[in-house]
Design a protein around this motif. Structure first.
Motif, PDB file in Angstrom:
ATOM      1  N   VAL A  37       0.847  -1.196   0.000  1.00 21.40           N
ATOM      2  CA  VAL A  37       0.000   0.000   0.000  1.00 21.40           C
ATOM      3  C   VAL A  37       0.883   1.247   0.000  1.00 21.40           C
ATOM      4  CG1 VAL A  37      -1.810   1.270   1.228  1.00 21.40           C
ATOM      5  CG2 VAL A  37      -1.767  -1.238   1.317  1.00 21.40           C
ATOM      6  N   ALA A  38       0.518   2.242  -0.808  1.00 25.81           N
ATOM      7  CA  ALA A  38       1.212   3.530  -0.784  1.00 25.81           C
ATOM      8  C   ALA A  38       0.182   4.651  -0.668  1.00 25.81           C
ATOM      9  CB  ALA A  38       2.064   3.731  -2.035  1.00 25.81           C
ATOM     10  N   ILE A  39       0.626   5.757  -0.087  1.00 23.62           N
ATOM     11  CA  ILE A  39      -0.231   6.918   0.150  1.00 23.62           C
ATOM     12  C   ILE A  39       0.479   8.154  -0.392  1.00 23.62           C
ATOM     13  CG2 ILE A  39      -1.375   8.337   1.915  1.00 23.62           C
ATOM     14  CD1 ILE A  39      -2.546   5.526   1.672  1.00 23.62           C
ATOM     15  N   VAL A  40      -0.290   9.102  -0.919  1.00 23.79           N
ATOM     16  CA  VAL A  40       0.299  10.360  -1.366  1.00 23.79           C
ATOM     17  C   VAL A  40       0.829  11.118  -0.152  1.00 23.79           C
ATOM     18  CG1 VAL A  40      -1.990  11.486  -1.380  1.00 23.79           C
ATOM     19  CG2 VAL A  40      -0.073  12.533  -2.615  1.00 23.79           C
ATOM     20  N   ASN A  41       2.064  11.585  -0.256  1.00 24.91           N
ATOM     21  CA  ASN A  41       2.710  12.274   0.854  1.00 24.91           C
ATOM     22  C   ASN A  41       2.353  13.752   0.815  1.00 24.91           C
ATOM     23  OD1 ASN A  41       4.310  13.143   2.932  1.00 24.91           O
ATOM     24  ND2 ASN A  41       6.262  12.734   1.943  1.00 24.91           N
ATOM     25  N   ALA A  42       1.129  14.053   1.206  1.00 19.76           N
ATOM     26  CA  ALA A  42       0.646  15.429   1.262  1.00 19.76           C
ATOM     27  C   ALA A  42      -0.354  15.506   2.406  1.00 19.76           C
ATOM     28  CB  ALA A  42      -0.023  15.829  -0.052  1.00 19.76           C
TER      29      ALA A  42
ATOM     30  N   PHE B 257       5.434   6.369   0.354  1.00 21.08           N
ATOM     31  CA  PHE B 257       4.646   7.608   0.302  1.00 21.08           C
ATOM     32  C   PHE B 257       5.175   8.405  -0.889  1.00 21.08           C
ATOM     33  CE2 PHE B 257       4.644   6.028   4.568  1.00 21.08           C
ATOM     34  CZ  PHE B 257       3.339   6.222   5.008  1.00 21.08           C
ATOM     35  N   TRP B 258       4.333   8.541  -1.923  1.00 20.65           N
ATOM     36  CA  TRP B 258       4.812   9.194  -3.137  1.00 20.65           C
ATOM     37  C   TRP B 258       4.524  10.692  -3.123  1.00 20.65           C
ATOM     38  CZ3 TRP B 258       0.934  11.434  -5.992  1.00 20.65           C
ATOM     39  CH2 TRP B 258      -0.347  10.881  -5.917  1.00 20.65           C
ATOM     40  N   THR B 259       5.362  11.429  -3.847  1.00 21.74           N
ATOM     41  CA  THR B 259       5.244  12.889  -3.854  1.00 21.74           C
ATOM     42  C   THR B 259       4.908  13.472  -5.219  1.00 21.74           C
ATOM     43  OG1 THR B 259       7.624  13.128  -4.199  1.00 21.74           O
ATOM     44  CG2 THR B 259       6.841  13.122  -1.923  1.00 21.74           C
TER      45      THR B 259
ATOM     46  N   SER C  12      -2.199  18.912  12.598  1.00 23.40           N
ATOM     47  CA  SER C  12      -2.223  17.770  11.682  1.00 23.40           C
ATOM     48  C   SER C  12      -0.875  17.592  10.995  1.00 23.40           C
ATOM     49  CB  SER C  12      -3.341  17.918  10.648  1.00 23.40           C
ATOM     50  OG  SER C  12      -3.062  18.938   9.708  1.00 23.40           O
ATOM     51  N   LEU C  13      -0.184  18.697  10.692  1.00 19.68           N
ATOM     52  CA  LEU C  13       1.159  18.619  10.112  1.00 19.68           C
ATOM     53  C   LEU C  13       2.110  17.898  11.060  1.00 19.68           C
ATOM     54  CD1 LEU C  13       2.073  22.057   8.453  1.00 19.68           C
ATOM     55  CD2 LEU C  13       1.822  19.842   7.345  1.00 19.68           C
ATOM     56  N   GLN C  14       2.062  18.296  12.329  1.00 14.10           N
ATOM     57  CA  GLN C  14       2.915  17.670  13.343  1.00 14.10           C
ATOM     58  C   GLN C  14       2.657  16.169  13.404  1.00 14.10           C
ATOM     59  OE1 GLN C  14       2.502  19.387  17.312  1.00 14.10           O
ATOM     60  NE2 GLN C  14       2.881  17.373  18.227  1.00 14.10           N
ATOM     61  N   LYS C  15       1.379  15.797  13.421  1.00 14.28           N
ATOM     62  CA  LYS C  15       1.018  14.383  13.507  1.00 14.28           C
ATOM     63  C   LYS C  15       1.424  13.631  12.237  1.00 14.28           C
ATOM     64  CE  LYS C  15      -0.616  12.938  16.603  1.00 14.28           C
ATOM     65  NZ  LYS C  15      -0.031  12.501  17.884  1.00 14.28           N
ATOM     66  N   TRP C  16       1.284  14.298  11.090  1.00  8.15           N
ATOM     67  CA  TRP C  16       1.641  13.665   9.813  1.00  8.15           C
ATOM     68  C   TRP C  16       3.128  13.306   9.796  1.00  8.15           C
ATOM     69  CZ3 TRP C  16      -1.005  11.613   5.874  1.00  8.15           C
ATOM     70  CH2 TRP C  16      -0.323  11.347   4.682  1.00  8.15           C
ATOM     71  N   TYR C  17       3.977  14.226  10.219  1.00  9.11           N
ATOM     72  CA  TYR C  17       5.408  13.960  10.199  1.00  9.11           C
ATOM     73  C   TYR C  17       5.836  12.961  11.270  1.00  9.11           C
ATOM     74  CZ  TYR C  17       5.584  17.521   6.651  1.00  9.11           C
ATOM     75  OH  TYR C  17       5.356  18.210   5.482  1.00  9.11           O
ATOM     76  N   GLU C  18       5.106  12.905  12.370  1.00  5.34           N
ATOM     77  CA  GLU C  18       5.338  11.853  13.360  1.00  5.34           C
ATOM     78  C   GLU C  18       5.022  10.493  12.735  1.00  5.34           C
ATOM     79  OE1 GLU C  18       2.994  12.530  16.833  1.00  5.34           O
ATOM     80  OE2 GLU C  18       4.012  14.403  17.375  1.00  5.34           O
ATOM     81  N   PHE C  19       3.948  10.457  11.977  1.00  2.00           N
ATOM     82  CA  PHE C  19       3.527   9.236  11.285  1.00  2.00           C
ATOM     83  C   PHE C  19       4.597   8.788  10.279  1.00  2.00           C
ATOM     84  CE2 PHE C  19       0.914   7.968   7.402  1.00  2.00           C
ATOM     85  CZ  PHE C  19       0.825   6.633   7.736  1.00  2.00           C
ATOM     86  N   LEU C  20       5.098   9.713   9.463  1.00  3.58           N
ATOM     87  CA  LEU C  20       6.086   9.366   8.451  1.00  3.58           C
ATOM     88  C   LEU C  20       7.382   8.842   9.074  1.00  3.58           C
ATOM     89  CD1 LEU C  20       5.832  12.248   5.811  1.00  3.58           C
ATOM     90  CD2 LEU C  20       4.728  10.010   5.767  1.00  3.58           C
ATOM     91  N   SER C  21       7.729   9.378  10.216  1.00  3.79           N
ATOM     92  CA  SER C  21       9.007   9.000  10.843  1.00  3.79           C
ATOM     93  C   SER C  21       8.872   7.821  11.805  1.00  3.79           C
ATOM     94  CB  SER C  21       9.612  10.187  11.574  1.00  3.79           C
ATOM     95  OG  SER C  21       8.757  10.637  12.625  1.00  3.79           O
ATOM     96  N   ALA C  22       7.647   7.367  12.037  1.00  7.34           N
ATOM     97  CA  ALA C  22       7.422   6.274  12.999  1.00  7.34           C
ATOM     98  C   ALA C  22       8.066   4.957  12.520  1.00  7.34           C
ATOM     99  CB  ALA C  22       5.931   6.070  13.204  1.00  7.34           C
TER     100      ALA C  22
END
Length: 427
Positions: A205-210, A260-262, A417-427
């Protein structure tokens, strides 16, 4: 080619010929051009790969007699650069969820409707929020809410003579899946956002990184699976965001997400290489993959689509002659041919009737009317992307935009939400 004296006569001749061609193009199209005696202006357009395509750039330069510099980036990078440095571009092309950020940052200026040749032709989707009487407006930042500039400099749906963006390309997004690995579902019935978080697809599974786009794909999926419920998915609270990201981080730690694609090209590579079997997708990527014989289906989820609307914005720093050039380019986008071109990659234009004559009956019937393709249809790359007899997933233009669940949105809790998003990406 070097700038040596021996090359100068040829360069001068080519420049003169190009100027004459621009005059001819202007006469043929009715679009004004610039005098031969003046150096061609260079319009700088910052945006994404979705609309900043080479064929569009070449055609616009030919029609308008200008130079165009396209700077395509991933959606997050585009928004960051535009907000921080409005002097780096003349026009900005992205999605309506970027409007609040750019407006608050003072990065864009109001557009005068009196200078827009085709304003009266723009349909009701962005003027009233509904493509038809039966349409759902959708949660979040429905574009019509952000369109008009008020006397107090606020943005709202109340009509005025000035707008924050030019409405042009738009579409509804969902996810794509490879039917070589995932059984094809039924539009608006078995296809569901829940599939993105289906444990059986773990690692594929991949998600758009935005964070103003991918966030909603995942929120729709979590809600569809009954993992998290939202009072208003277009305006999630910090408590709801905490619950959502707790779930998502648990998924990520199991290896559920392959990437996560950009950018659109990156999403194509993910699917073509079989790195993923299902992912957030935009229509041009699906069209490109189908043209390369990769069996990707663009889902029509029963919960409704995530809607987006393209916005063309004028930099707050664009003045004088370059502002005039920017208005000519904005008008060019609604002049017919560009809308027909992007229809072939699955996108709609805000005044489709003007593009109608640039499409064959088979193309218009397939892309806009939702009818089976009367013949094989090619995409913008010239490759066959639609087989004869195939019908567009989700149906007609109206049907698709009657089923918007949520729009790409910058919520009041955006910073959190930005803070949480980047926590998610780095988890």
């Amino acid at each position: 080619m070097s700038n040596t004296p021996s090359n100068l006569p040829r360069r001068k001749a080519i420049k003169s010929l190009a100027a004459a061609s621009a005059i001819g193009a202007g006469l043929a199209t009715g679009i004004s051009t610039f005098a031969i005696g003046k150096e061609k202006p260079t319009l700088r357009v910052l945006g994404t790969h979705v609309t900043l395509q080479e064929e569009l750039r070449k055609r616009a330069m030919d029609d308008l007699g200008i130079n165009l510099k396209f700077e395509p980036k991933g959606s997050a990078a585009v928004l960051q650069k535009a907000a921080m440095d409005p002097s780096s571009f003349d026009l900005y092309e992205q999605w309506s969820n970027s409007i609040n950020v750019l407006w608050r940052a003072g990065a864009i200026q109001a557009i005068d409707k009196n200078k827009l040749l085709y304003w009266d032709e723009i349909n009701n989707l962005t003027k009233t929020g509904k493509i038809s009487a039966n349409a759902k407006i959708g949660a979040g930042d429905a574009p019509y809410k952000l369109l008009h500039v008020q006397s107090n400099n606020a943005l709202s749906s109340q009509h005025t003579q000035h707008i924050s963006y030019l409405p042009y390309v738009h579409n509804v997004d969902s996810f794509g899946y490879n039917t070589e690995f995932i059984e094809q579902g039924t539009p608006y019935d078995s296809e569901s956002w829940a599939w993105l978080l289906d444990p059986s697809f773990n690692g594929k599974v991949a998600i758009v990184n935005a964070p103003t786009i991918g966030l909603f794909d995942l929120a729709l999926s979590a809600q569809a699976r009954g993992l998290v419920q939202f009072d208003d998915i277009g305006n999630m609270s910090t408590v709801e965001l905490d619950k959502l990201f707790k779930v998502l981080i648990e998924y990520k730690r199991t290896g559920h997400f392959s990437g996560f694609w950009t950018s659109v090209p990156e999403s194509v590579r993910f699917m073509k290489s079989k790195r993923v079997n299902i992912q957030s997708m935009f229509s041009p990527a699906v069209s490109s993959l189908n043209g390369q014989n990769v069996p990707v289906t663009f889902a029509a989820p029963k919960e409704g689509y995530r809607g987006w609307h393209g916005v063309m914005c004028l930099s707050s720093q664009t003045k004088g002659r370059m502002q005039d050039v920017a208005y000519e380019y904005m008008n060019w986008w609604l002049s017919g041919w560009p809308g027909a071109f992007i229809a072939k990659q699955g996108y709609y234009i805000s005044n489709p009737q003007r593009s109608r004559s640039f499409l064959s009956d088979a193309e218009y019937d397939y892309w806009y009317a939702g009818k089976p393709a009367a013949e094989a249809l090619t995409g913008t790359d010239g490759l066959v992307s639609v087989a004869k007899g195939h019908s567009r997933r989700g149906g007609s233009y109206e049907k698709r935009f009657e089923n918007v669940a949520v729009w790409n949105t910058v919520m009041p809790t955006y910073e959190y939400s930005l803070q949480k998003w980047y926590e998610f990406l780095s988890a």
